[in-house]
Design an enzyme around this catalytic site. Structure first.
Site, mmCIF file in Angstrom:
data_model
loop_
_atom_site.group_PDB
_atom_site.id
_atom_site.type_symbol
_atom_site.label_atom_id
_atom_site.label_comp_id
_atom_site.label_asym_id
_atom_site.label_seq_id
_atom_site.Cartn_x
_atom_site.Cartn_y
_atom_site.Cartn_z
ATOM 1 N N ARG A 192 0.854 -1.180 0.000
ATOM 2 C CA ARG A 192 0.000 0.000 0.000
ATOM 3 C C ARG A 192 0.888 1.226 0.000
ATOM 4 N NH1 ARG A 192 -1.326 2.077 4.958
ATOM 5 N NH2 ARG A 192 0.433 1.527 6.253
ATOM 6 N N ARG B 122 -2.518 10.777 1.774
ATOM 7 C CA ARG B 122 -3.189 11.532 2.833
ATOM 8 C C ARG B 122 -3.891 12.729 2.218
ATOM 9 N NH1 ARG B 122 0.990 12.683 7.305
ATOM 10 N NH2 ARG B 122 0.852 10.496 7.877
ATOM 11 N N ASP C 2 10.811 -1.946 13.398
ATOM 12 C CA ASP C 2 11.077 -0.597 13.880
ATOM 13 C C ASP C 2 11.482 -0.712 15.350
ATOM 14 O OD1 ASP C 2 10.846 1.360 11.911
ATOM 15 O OD2 ASP C 2 8.651 1.270 11.926
ATOM 16 N N ARG D 26 19.200 9.288 -0.289
ATOM 17 C CA ARG D 26 18.800 10.442 0.512
ATOM 18 C C ARG D 26 19.993 11.106 1.165
ATOM 19 N NH1 ARG D 26 15.466 7.913 5.657
ATOM 20 N NH2 ARG D 26 17.094 6.473 6.329
ATOM 21 N N GLU E 199 23.278 8.643 1.621
ATOM 22 C CA GLU E 199 22.975 7.220 1.823
ATOM 23 C C GLU E 199 22.845 6.536 0.461
ATOM 24 O OE1 GLU E 199 20.142 6.661 5.096
ATOM 25 O OE2 GLU E 199 19.179 5.154 3.843
ATOM 26 N N ARG F 176 19.595 -6.362 1.815
ATOM 27 C CA ARG F 176 20.078 -5.151 1.138
ATOM 28 C C ARG F 176 20.974 -4.432 2.134
ATOM 29 N NH1 ARG F 176 20.497 -4.298 -3.934
ATOM 30 N NH2 ARG F 176 20.244 -2.043 -3.765
ATOM 31 N N TYR G 138 12.123 -7.029 9.234
ATOM 32 C CA TYR G 138 12.341 -5.617 9.511
ATOM 33 C C TYR G 138 11.521 -5.220 10.731
ATOM 34 C CZ TYR G 138 12.641 -0.682 9.548
ATOM 35 O OH TYR G 138 12.889 0.594 9.989
HETATM 36 C C1 LIG Z 1 18.683 2.580 7.684
HETATM 37 C C2 LIG Z 1 17.723 2.232 8.793
HETATM 38 C C3 LIG Z 1 16.913 3.218 9.306
HETATM 39 C C4 LIG Z 1 16.026 2.900 10.339
HETATM 40 N N1 LIG Z 1 15.222 3.904 10.812
HETATM 41 C C5 LIG Z 1 14.357 3.624 11.796
HETATM 42 C C6 LIG Z 1 13.490 4.649 12.298
HETATM 43 O O1 LIG Z 1 13.504 5.789 11.833
HETATM 44 N N2 LIG Z 1 12.630 4.318 13.299
HETATM 45 C C7 LIG Z 1 12.573 3.059 13.841
HETATM 46 O O2 LIG Z 1 11.777 2.821 14.748
HETATM 47 N N3 LIG Z 1 13.394 2.081 13.391
HETATM 48 C C8 LIG Z 1 14.284 2.332 12.389
HETATM 49 N N4 LIG Z 1 15.105 1.333 11.942
HETATM 50 C C9 LIG Z 1 15.076 0.002 12.594
HETATM 51 C C10 LIG Z 1 16.055 -0.113 13.795
HETATM 52 O O3 LIG Z 1 17.367 0.089 13.353
HETATM 53 C C11 LIG Z 1 15.896 -1.510 14.427
HETATM 54 O O4 LIG Z 1 14.596 -1.660 14.932
HETATM 55 C C12 LIG Z 1 16.842 -1.826 15.582
HETATM 56 O O5 LIG Z 1 18.138 -1.336 15.388
HETATM 57 C C13 LIG Z 1 16.898 -3.340 15.764
HETATM 58 O O6 LIG Z 1 17.650 -3.688 16.899
HETATM 59 P P1 LIG Z 1 18.269 -5.141 17.006
HETATM 60 O O7 LIG Z 1 18.837 -5.264 18.380
HETATM 61 O O8 LIG Z 1 17.302 -6.150 16.562
HETATM 62 O O9 LIG Z 1 19.431 -5.188 15.892
HETATM 63 P P2 LIG Z 1 20.845 -4.497 15.821
HETATM 64 O O10 LIG Z 1 20.763 -3.058 16.161
HETATM 65 O O11 LIG Z 1 21.426 -4.850 14.510
HETATM 66 O O12 LIG Z 1 21.687 -5.228 16.966
HETATM 67 C C14 LIG Z 1 22.261 -6.503 16.792
HETATM 68 C C15 LIG Z 1 23.683 -6.404 17.281
HETATM 69 O O13 LIG Z 1 24.278 -7.713 17.276
HETATM 70 C C16 LIG Z 1 25.621 -7.589 16.930
HETATM 71 N N5 LIG Z 1 26.107 -8.876 16.440
HETATM 72 C C17 LIG Z 1 25.711 -9.534 15.328
HETATM 73 N N6 LIG Z 1 26.409 -10.683 15.208
HETATM 74 C C18 LIG Z 1 27.253 -10.754 16.256
HETATM 75 C C19 LIG Z 1 28.232 -11.684 16.670
HETATM 76 N N7 LIG Z 1 28.513 -12.771 15.930
HETATM 77 N N8 LIG Z 1 28.929 -11.458 17.820
HETATM 78 C C20 LIG Z 1 28.680 -10.353 18.551
HETATM 79 N N9 LIG Z 1 27.765 -9.403 18.192
HETATM 80 C C21 LIG Z 1 27.058 -9.611 17.071
HETATM 81 C C22 LIG Z 1 25.602 -6.521 15.821
HETATM 82 O O14 LIG Z 1 26.869 -5.939 15.650
HETATM 83 C C23 LIG Z 1 24.570 -5.545 16.381
HETATM 84 O O15 LIG Z 1 25.166 -4.529 17.145
HETATM 85 C C24 LIG Z 1 15.967 1.595 10.879
HETATM 86 C C25 LIG Z 1 16.784 0.608 10.336
HETATM 87 C C26 LIG Z 1 17.638 0.906 9.299
HETATM 88 C C27 LIG Z 1 18.489 -0.190 8.714
#
Ligand SMILES: Cc1cc2nc3c(=O)[nH]c(=O)nc-3n(C[C@H](O)[C@H](O)[C@H](O)COP(=O)(O)OP(=O)(O)OC[C@H]3O[C@@H](n4cnc5c(N)ncnc54)[C@H](O)[C@@H]3O)c2cc1C
Length: 375
Positions: free
Chosen positions: A172, A176, A352, A282, A302, A251, A350
């Site tokens: 979708r 707005r 947030d 962007r 980016e 990606r 994915y």
């Molecule tokens: C470009 C981008 C923009 C975004 N913008 C938004 C936004 O505006 N608003 C929003 O709500 N969300 C946003 N998000 C989503 C947000 O980034 C995620 O929700 C959040 O970071 C997920 O947290 P996580 O702990 O699951 O993953 P991560 O932050 O990836 O944490 C996982 C960690 O595990 C570590 N790790 C992996 N493998 C190993 C290993 N073998 N040994 C030790 N450590 C390891 C990694 O280094 C990492 O630090 C965005 C995401 C992206 C990619």
């Protein structure tokens, strides 16, 4: 066996929320993180007095009052409202698609006129069922919005022409019919004052939590499995199983940052370049997330790219092939009783930030209920 109850692999949001809650319940935890810093992809670093979002712009938003209350204990949030703009060959349009966008595109003034214009433009498909992303987008918003605001941007994001991409990528496209540039529909929104890293630091600041950065789980996997009774793993699920069923696809992104000797480069935190020719998708001007008044500014361009081993896996590619493969890995994970898989990489989804916090809270509650007497 160590004195720890848990090993947490990854100091991102999922691992840090889990660690915080488990420590509050009296568990001892060791957190290891392969990067040289905590906070995962929400990591921010202060440069020239500006909080730089090192792994892409992050705006916190949620409609869940419990999640909003939850994060307030770790940071005070400012009142930033995300209102990105699109730059199409020098023409500026408001996002998300709203009455300001339609007025600029077609000169229409009322919602009825805008709706009529969109309906008229959708007719080029003559009722045909969309078979690719291009047709899907046109069936939702018509030709002008597609050509100027979707086509080039999406092509750059996915590295493929829109008529070669599957329709399901765009389910979708919110249109707005009000003059409202607020990108999110959520009730709460903002950026933590002082940055996300400080917020995560506060989560991990507990006498029962030890954090080590620059440590890769796979450098010592067998040893960790032998030593820790329970492990929370937030890395890539296919990597955990040594890619034995094949590689999941992602990606990735490449960021180019510059400090500029001007106090205001683009007048907005987020500007999307929606033409196909500009190589980046962007430009982020970080100071505007914090209403900064510093003399200099920092911008980040980016670029979207195909993930290759060694790149940061930013976005899962949830097509049929990968979803099926993930399902098989998830079945293997379910048999791995000692290890809990979580977060965006552990679940190949994915998330947030508000969703990852909700998932971590649900996971830690279940875990503490199941294992409260055993440990
Ligand atoms: C470009 C981008 C923009 C975004 N913008 C938004 C936004 O505006 N608003 C929003 O709500 N969300 C946003 N998000 C989503 C947000 O980034 C995620 O929700 C959040 O970071 C997920 O947290 P996580 O702990 O699951 O993953 P991560 O932050 O990836 O944490 C996982 C960690 O595990 C570590 N790790 C992996 N493998 C190993 C290993 N073998 N040994 C030790 N450590 C390891 C990694 O280094 C990492 O630090 C965005 C995401 C992206 C990619």
């Amino acid at each position: 066996m160590t004195q720890y109850d848990y090993l947490i692999v990854g100091a991102g949001l999922f691992g840090s929320v889990f660690a915080h809650e488990a420590a509050k319940a009296g568990k001892r935890l060791k957190v290891i993180e392969k990067r040289e810093h905590i906070a995962g992809n929400i990591y921010t670093e202060e440069v020239e007095g500006i909080q730089v979002h090192k792994y892409g712009a992050h705006i916190f938003h949620t409609s869940d009052p419990k999640i909003w209350d939850y994060v307030q204990q770790f940071a005070e949030f400012n009142h930033y409202v995300n209102s990105p703009i699109a730059n199409y060959k020098g023409e500026i349009y408001n996002l998300p698609f709203n009455m300001n966008t339609f007025n600029k595109l077609w000169g229409v003034v009322t919602p009825e006129q805008a709706q009529a214009k969109i309906e008229e433009q959708k007719q080029v498909l003559k009722g045909k069922k969309p078979e690719n992303l291009e047709e899907q987008a046109i069936s939702l918003v018509g030709t002008d919005i597609y050509e100027k605001l979707i086509k080039g941007y999406t092509q750059k994001q996915w590295g493929q022409a829109c008529d070669q991409l599957p329709a399901f990528i765009i389910r979708r496209l919110p249109v707005r019919l009000t003059y409202d540039n607020n990108y999110f529909n959520d009730k709460y929104q903002g950026i933590p004052i002082g940055g996300y890293t400080a917020m995560v630091e506060k989560m991990l600041d507990h006498e029962l939590i030890d954090v080590e950065t620059g440590v890769d789980f796979f450098a010592n996997k067998e040893h960790y499995l032998a030593d820790f009774p329970r492990i929370v793993y937030t890395g890539m699920i296919d990597e955990y199983f040594d890619y034995c069923l094949g590689e999941l696809e992602y990606r990735s992104l490449r960021f180019e940052s510059e400090v500029l000797d001007t106090d205001n480069y683009q007048g907005n935190a987020v500007v999307n370049y929606t033409d196909a020719e500009t190589p980046y998708t962007r430009v982020i001007e970080h100071k505007h997330f914090d209403f900064g008044r510093q003399a200099k500014t920092i911008i980040t361009k980016e670029y979207s790219k195909q993930w290759e081993p060694g790149d940061e896996p930013y976005y899962p590619v949830n097509n049929d092939r990968n979803n099926e493969l993930y399902k098989q890995y998830a079945e293997m994970a379910a048999q791995t009783n000692q290890v809990i898989f979580g977060g965006r990489l552990g679940h190949y989804r994915y998330y947030d930030m508000h969703q990852v916090i909700a998932a971590a809270l649900q996971c830690v509650r279940k875990e503490l209920d199941n294992h409260s007497s055993g440990i």
